[in-house]
Write an enzyme that holds these catalytic residues in place. Structure first.
Site, mmCIF file in Angstrom:
data_model
loop_
_atom_site.group_PDB
_atom_site.id
_atom_site.type_symbol
_atom_site.label_atom_id
_atom_site.label_comp_id
_atom_site.label_asym_id
_atom_site.label_seq_id
_atom_site.Cartn_x
_atom_site.Cartn_y
_atom_site.Cartn_z
ATOM 1 C CD GLU A 110 2.313 -15.123 19.797
ATOM 2 O OE1 GLU A 110 1.867 -16.069 20.452
ATOM 3 O OE2 GLU A 110 3.491 -14.716 19.863
ATOM 4 C CD GLU A 156 -0.693 1.555 -7.398
ATOM 5 O OE1 GLU A 156 -1.402 1.416 -6.387
ATOM 6 O OE2 GLU A 156 -0.267 2.647 -7.792
ATOM 7 C CB SER A 168 -10.544 -6.122 6.567
ATOM 8 O OG SER A 168 -9.519 -5.232 6.916
ATOM 9 C CE LYS A 172 -4.772 -4.232 -7.016
ATOM 10 N NZ LYS A 172 -6.209 -4.000 -6.753
ATOM 11 C CE LYS A 219 -5.282 -13.289 -3.422
ATOM 12 N NZ LYS A 219 -6.107 -14.117 -2.528
ATOM 13 N NE ARG A 234 2.264 -14.891 8.110
ATOM 14 C CZ ARG A 234 3.093 -14.809 7.061
ATOM 15 N NH1 ARG A 234 3.783 -15.862 6.689
ATOM 16 N NH2 ARG A 234 3.216 -13.680 6.403
ATOM 17 C CG ASN A 286 -9.230 -1.395 -4.929
ATOM 18 O OD1 ASN A 286 -9.014 -2.264 -5.764
ATOM 19 N ND2 ASN A 286 -8.358 -0.446 -4.647
ATOM 20 C CB SER A 290 -10.370 -3.860 3.527
ATOM 21 O OG SER A 290 -9.692 -3.399 2.367
#
Length: 274
Positions: A44, A266, A20, A135, A147, A42, A173, A177
Site C-alpha cells: 500500500e 549467480e 520499475s 535466469k 521462473k 500488495r 538485466n 530498474s
C-alpha cells in the site's frame, strides 16, 4: 512500432505494478488510449507513492490501484473482472534473497502465476503476458527455477484450448530498474566509494526499461498462444559497464573498482535460449 490496435480502448491489469516495470509501462501507455489501467500489488505504501507521482498526469484519471497478492486466487479473480490484457510482472526476483527463501518464490512465482492463469481463463481475459528472465534458461538458482516453471505454466497443454492467449517475454538485466546494480553504484559514487563488481569476467545481457516494454507490446501484438518472445540483446562485461558508468558520472577514467566475489546462485555468464 505502433500498438494502438492492441492497446486502445482496452482494460489493462498490471500485477506487481508498483515496481520499475509498472512505472515504465505507465510512461509508455501515455502514448495510447487504454480504457482503464489497474495497478495490482500488495504494498500500500508503494501504491500511495505511485499515486502521488502520477496525480498530475492525464493517465491518472484512468488508473486504479488494487491491493492484492498473486498468492491469493480470490483477489486475482476479483481484479481480473472486465480485464482485456494482463501484464504479469509480480515476482520475487532478487537472486540472493530467493536463495535464502526459495519457497517464498515458489508461492509467488509459481503458485501466483498458476492462480493468474486460472483467474484469467475464468474471467475471459484476452491476453496475458508474463515477464520472464534469462535466469530461467538452464537455471542454477532458485529464482531461475521458479521462473522456468512459470514459463511452463504459461505454455501448459491444459490451457491451450482456452480463449485466453498466454505468452511470456524473456530478457536479461534491465538497466536502472529497482534492485539492479545502477542504483547501488549511484549510492557508492555519491559517497566517493569504490564500485563493487562481483567478478572481472562476469557478463550480462543488458537492455533499457523502454526496450523491455517494447518487447512486451510486441508480444501482445504478435502472440498466438504459448510463445516465449526473446529479443536479440547485447552482452557486456559488468566491469566494463562499471568503468564506463563511473567515468560518465565522475569524469574519472580510473575510478576504483572492487571485486567482491560471485554471490550464491549467480552464474558467470547468462544465456537467453537453451
Amino acid at each position: 512500432m505502433n500498438y494502438h490496435s492492441v492497446l486502445d480502448k482496452k482494460n489493462i491489469l498490471i500485477t506487481g505494478g508498483t515496481g520499475s516495470f509498472g512505472y515504465q509501462i505507465l510512461k509508455e501507455l501515455v502514448n495510447y488510449s487504454p480504457k482503464s489501467i489497474r495497478i495490482f500489488s500488495r504494498d500500500e505504501d508503494k501504491q500511495n507513492t505511485m499515486k502521488q507521482e502520477i496525480q498530475n498526469q492525464k493517465i491518472s484519471k484512468i488508473t486504479k490501484f488494487v491491493i492484492g497478492d498473486v498468492r491469493d486466487f480470490d483477489s486475482l479473480f476479483t481484479a481480473c473482472k472486465d480485464v482485456d490484457i494482463v501484464f504479469h510482472a509480480a515476482a520475487l526476483k532478487q537472486v540472493p534473497t530467493v536463495e535464502r527463501y526459495p519457497f517464498e518464490a515458489v508461492k509467488t512465482n509459481i503458485i501466483g502465476s498458476h492462480n493468474l492463469v486460472r483467474a484469467a481463463i475464468a474471467r475471459g481475459v484476452e491476453h496475458v503476458i508474463a515477464i520472464s528472465t534469462d535466469k530461467a534458461v538452464k537455471p542454477v538458482n532458485a529464482m531461475g527455477m521458479t521462473k522456468a516453471l512459470q514459463e511452463k505454466i504459461f505454455r501448459s497443454e491444459q490451457y491451450e484450448k482456452s480463449k485466453t492467449i498466454f505468452c511470456s517475454v524473456r530478457y536479461g538485466n534491465v538497466l536502472g530498474s529497482r534492485g539492479s546494480v545502477i542504483p547501488l553504484w549511484d549510492k557508492k559514487l555519491s559517497n566517493g566509494k569504490s564500485l563493487p563488481v562481483t567478478h572481472p569476467n562476469m557478463t550480462r545481457f543488458l537492455l533499457t526499461l523502454h526496450d523491455a516494454i517494447e518487447l512486451v507490446f510486441y508480444a501482445l501484438k504478435n502472440s498466438k498462444g504459448g510463445e516465449i518472445f526473446v529479443q536479440k540483446a547485447p552482452t557486456a562485461k559488468i566491469v566494463d559497464l562499471a568503468k564506463a558508468y563511473a567515468e560518465l558520472i565522475t569524469k574519472n577514467k580510473n575510478y576504483p573498482i572492487e571485486f567482491v566475489g560471485i554471490r550464491p546462485g549467480e552464474k558467470l555468464h547468462e544465456i537467453l535460449i537453451s
